[in-house]
Design an enzyme around this catalytic site. Structure first.
Site, mmCIF file in Angstrom:
data_model
loop_
_atom_site.group_PDB
_atom_site.id
_atom_site.type_symbol
_atom_site.label_atom_id
_atom_site.label_comp_id
_atom_site.label_asym_id
_atom_site.label_seq_id
_atom_site.Cartn_x
_atom_site.Cartn_y
_atom_site.Cartn_z
ATOM 1 C CB SER A 224 -0.886 -0.018 1.254
ATOM 2 O OG SER A 224 -1.309 1.279 1.577
ATOM 3 N N GLY A 225 0.508 2.183 -0.905
ATOM 4 C CA GLY A 225 1.208 3.467 -0.934
ATOM 5 C C GLY A 225 0.940 4.265 0.332
ATOM 6 C CG LEU A 226 -2.635 5.253 3.669
ATOM 7 C CD1 LEU A 226 -2.424 6.748 3.834
ATOM 8 C CD2 LEU A 226 -4.107 4.896 3.888
ATOM 9 C CG ASP B 114 -0.941 7.866 -0.198
ATOM 10 O OD1 ASP B 114 0.000 7.584 -0.965
ATOM 11 O OD2 ASP B 114 -2.058 7.313 -0.242
ATOM 12 C CG ASP C 249 -0.938 1.947 -4.036
ATOM 13 O OD1 ASP C 249 -1.051 2.448 -5.173
ATOM 14 O OD2 ASP C 249 -1.354 2.474 -2.996
ATOM 15 C CG ASP D 205 1.274 6.173 -5.354
ATOM 16 O OD1 ASP D 205 0.357 5.523 -4.814
ATOM 17 O OD2 ASP D 205 2.204 6.678 -4.712
ATOM 18 C CD GLU E 66 -3.480 6.244 -7.524
ATOM 19 O OE1 GLU E 66 -3.450 5.183 -6.853
ATOM 20 O OE2 GLU E 66 -3.550 7.366 -7.008
ATOM 21 C CE LYS F 232 -1.776 8.944 -4.010
ATOM 22 N NZ LYS F 232 -2.012 7.493 -4.104
ATOM 23 C CG ASN G 62 -5.461 8.103 0.437
ATOM 24 O OD1 ASN G 62 -6.677 8.107 0.596
ATOM 25 N ND2 ASN G 62 -4.725 7.010 0.486
ATOM 26 C CB SER G 63 -8.682 7.732 -3.490
ATOM 27 O OG SER G 63 -7.771 7.291 -4.449
ATOM 28 N NE ARG H 27 -6.614 3.661 -6.764
ATOM 29 C CZ ARG H 27 -6.120 3.803 -5.544
ATOM 30 N NH1 ARG H 27 -5.226 2.918 -5.090
ATOM 31 N NH2 ARG H 27 -6.470 4.806 -4.782
ATOM 32 C CG HIS I 46 -10.515 3.160 -4.810
ATOM 33 N ND1 HIS I 46 -10.997 2.357 -3.815
ATOM 34 C CD2 HIS I 46 -9.588 3.970 -4.220
ATOM 35 C CE1 HIS I 46 -10.400 2.645 -2.683
ATOM 36 N NE2 HIS I 46 -9.529 3.635 -2.898
HETATM 37 C C1 SPV Z 1 -3.444 2.452 -0.670
HETATM 38 O O1 SPV Z 1 -3.551 1.516 0.111
HETATM 39 O O2 SPV Z 1 -2.500 3.234 -0.664
HETATM 40 C C2 SPV Z 1 -4.463 2.684 -1.659
HETATM 41 C C3 SPV Z 1 -5.823 2.292 -1.362
HETATM 42 O O3 SPV Z 1 -4.180 3.258 -2.664
HETATM 43 S S1 SPV Z 1 -6.597 3.684 -0.769
HETATM 44 O O4 SPV Z 1 -5.860 4.240 0.297
HETATM 45 O O5 SPV Z 1 -7.905 3.211 -0.392
HETATM 46 O O6 SPV Z 1 -6.725 4.648 -1.874
HETATM 47 MG MG MG Z 2 -2.449 4.202 -2.640
#
Ligand code: SPV
Ligand code: MG
Length: 567
Positions: free
Chosen positions: A52-54, A64, A91, A93, A120, A126, A128-129, A165, A196
């Site tokens: 996971s990027g986060l 993130d 992930d 990004d 994505e 980026k 975080n979404s 993504r 997502h």
């Molecule tokens: C992550 O885990 O970094 C993701 C998923 O990209 S989310 O945080 O839900 O966008």
């Molecule tokens: Mg991410």
């Protein structure tokens, strides 16, 4: 092939990830963000990891927003791949730049054993979404298709997966745009689509899945719609569910609670039993494998050899000198008997020394040793003392009486022996010249210099020259009180010790009883013969002579003393 087939472990990580994406059952990936969490994911039973990027940025304490560089992310993945043999889907990004950055990323990920990457359709850098998702600009669709193609064209392993993504639902561009993009990405070569959503209900994901109608594998991240029963995803034909951030979040809440509690209470006592034991951390780091490797590769120097020294007794016949201290603390040529022994071990790389004290254990100098105490020393014998240190029996170990002085080659040869069990037998002592001589050894062959190098096995140890052990024969020598246990012998010695513990007379048993039990259970105990060159301290006379012997072991000793010590 069914993804749950055990033979899966012999297939590459990339093909395992691909099988999870394409299998017709619902699969799960768990987030990890460093080597330790990657290991934990594997042990929990998961079959793939979401890098996971986060979570990876959070464990670095940054946002993130591509604040950690992509090479720092890839370095982190390398630790994760080392700590766990699971496939990792990174992930990635936005791919950290344009098509060219994606090409290089894919090559670098393959080199580090990463099974796939998810990119994505947003713009670099980026966010975080879940932070103002609708305000985030999407990538232009064709440009993003170019990134997918570039990535697919640069992978050298056919099984490496690129997951595309779609952020259209997050950004508020609507279902049609989401479907249009997903189809374009599929045609550009994406191996799966990650759709997502930030809604708390799964509705738009389910609508998307219905409209998508199985055109390719679908991956979802139900962080926000977490209360949806998993069966709903299964029925919707989803391929993979990603639990995207639950280990970094659980780590954060555990660390917050423990840090606060220790800070406020200024003590560890309330938290100790609630947190992972230090040994559990060692296990997660695979410390045992290190010990095993050390045994294999450091065998010449035995840099980490261990010893257990039995030093619980006061010393029969030495009562006048041992009012205040145990026998092993009696001074011999200027330093305690035990210190001679410990120094002798350390000289041979036997550094991990556990001394089992008993009588006046408080008087034992603990510098450079670990002390364990046989509290029942007055009622028990040597085996009970050894049992007190049984937990330390993990690596190659010399078990030794505490009242020994020896020439250094004796321990050197003993620890260099390849045998699982070996003992030192003095072939110059075959008679009971004085009352303190015991531990006579019957061996498969007498000490014969002509047969030097031949394997000699211990058959029996007894302090009686008559009786069963003697069987009408003379002993071949006397066991001097040193036993070396190696490798697989360690577990077997523990087993025999545990069996003896069941005996009602266990408290009165000595180390020879253990040796005899090992032999009875079919173990081979090799004999290393010596001819003098050591001293035991069993009585006053021994004690008096020990000083001369010890003096002779010091570098400046005169030639006369050296010869005297050779007996
Ligand atoms: C992550 O885990 O970094 C993701 C998923 O990209 S989310 O945080 O839900 O966008
Ligand atoms: Mg991410």
């Amino acid at each position: 092939m069914n993804a749950r087939d055990p033979s899966i472990l012999t297939t590459s990580r990339s093909s395992r990830l691909r099988q999870m994406l394409t299998s017709n059952q619902l699969e799960f990936m768990m987030e990890a963000h460093n080597g330790l969490s990657a290991r934990i994911v594997k042990e929990a039973g998961f079959r793939a990891i979401w890098g996971s990027g986060l979570a990876i940025s959070a464990q670095y304490g940054v946002r993130d927003n591509n604040e950690a560089s992509w090479t720092q992310v890839v370095d982190t993945l390398e630790f994760m791949a080392d700590a766990s043999d699971l496939p990792i889907l990174l992930d990635g990004d936005t791919g950290y730049g344009n098509f060219n950055n994606v090409r290089r990323l894919v090559r670098k990920l393959e080199q580090r054993g990463i099974a796939g990457v998810c990119i994505e359709d947003k713009q670099f850098p980026k966010t975080n979404s879940f932070i103002n998702g609708e305000r985030q600009p999407l990538a232009e669709m064709d440009e993003f298709c170019g990134k997918i193609k570039a990535g697919k064209d640069s992978q050298s392993d056919d099984d490496f997966s690129i997951v595309a993504r779609v952020e259209a639902l997050i950004a508020g561009w609507g279902m049609d745009e989401a479907l249009r993009r997903a189809e374009a990405y599929r045609q550009a070569g994406a191996d799966a689509i990650l759709i997502h959503s930030k809604l708390s209900r799964p509705d738009e994901i389910l609508t998307f899945a219905r409209e998508w109608a199985g055109r390719g594998p679908l991956v979802i991240v139900p962080t926000k719609y977490y209360s949806t029963p998993t069966e709903v995803f299964r029925k919707a034909g989803i391929s993979v569910v990603i639990w995207a951030n639950h280990l970094i979040r659980s780590a954060a809440s555990a660390m917050q609670a423990v840090a606060k509690e220790i800070h406020d209470n200024e003590t560890l006592v309330d938290v100790e039993d609630r947190i992972a034991a230090v040994n559990e951390i060692f296990r997660l780091q695979d410390a045992d494998e290190y010990s095993e490797a050390e045994r294999r590769y450091l065998s010449a120097s035995r840099a980490t050899g261990a010893a257990i020294v039995l030093a619980a007794s006061r010393g029969a016949g030495l009562e006048a000198l041992t009012e205040e201290r145990p026998k092993v603390m009696l001074p011999v040529a200027g330093k305690p008997l035990l210190r001679w022994l410990v120094d002798g071990f350390k000289k041979q790389g036997v550094n991990d020394i556990t001394v089992v004290g008993g009588y006046r254990a408080d008087a034992i100098d603990t510098a450079g040793i670990k002390l364990v105490v046989n509290e029942r020393h007055a009622q028990t014998g040597e085996l009970a003392s050894l049992a007190c240190a049984a937990d330390t029996l993990q690596t190659d170990t010399v078990i030794s009486y505490g009242d020994l002085l020896f020439r250094s080659y004796i321990v050197r040869d003993l620890v260099e022996s390849e045998a699982e069990f070996s003992v030192v037998v003095d072939s110059s002592l075959t008679q009971a010249e004085n009352s303190s001589v015991r531990d006579f050894a019957w061996c498969s062959a007498a000490d014969d210099r002509g047969l030097f190098g031949n394997k000699v096995l211990l058959q029996r140890i007894s302090s009686e020259l008559q009786g069963d052990a003697a069987n009408g024969t003379s002993p071949q020598g006397r066991w001097i009180g040193l036993l070396n246990v190696r490798g697989a012998g360690i577990e077997r010695l523990k087993t025999v010790l545990a069996q003896l513990r069941e005996r009602p007379d266990f408290d009165s048993l000595d180390i020879p009883a253990l040796l005899n039990a090992l032999i009875d259970s079919g173990e081979q105990v090799e004999v290393q013969y010596v001819h003098g060159h050591w001293r035991g301290v069993n009585d006053l006379e021994d004690f008096r002579r020990a000083g001369d012997f010890a003096h002779a072991q010091t570098p400046l000793a005169s030639g006369d003393a050296q010869r005297g010590a050779a007996q």
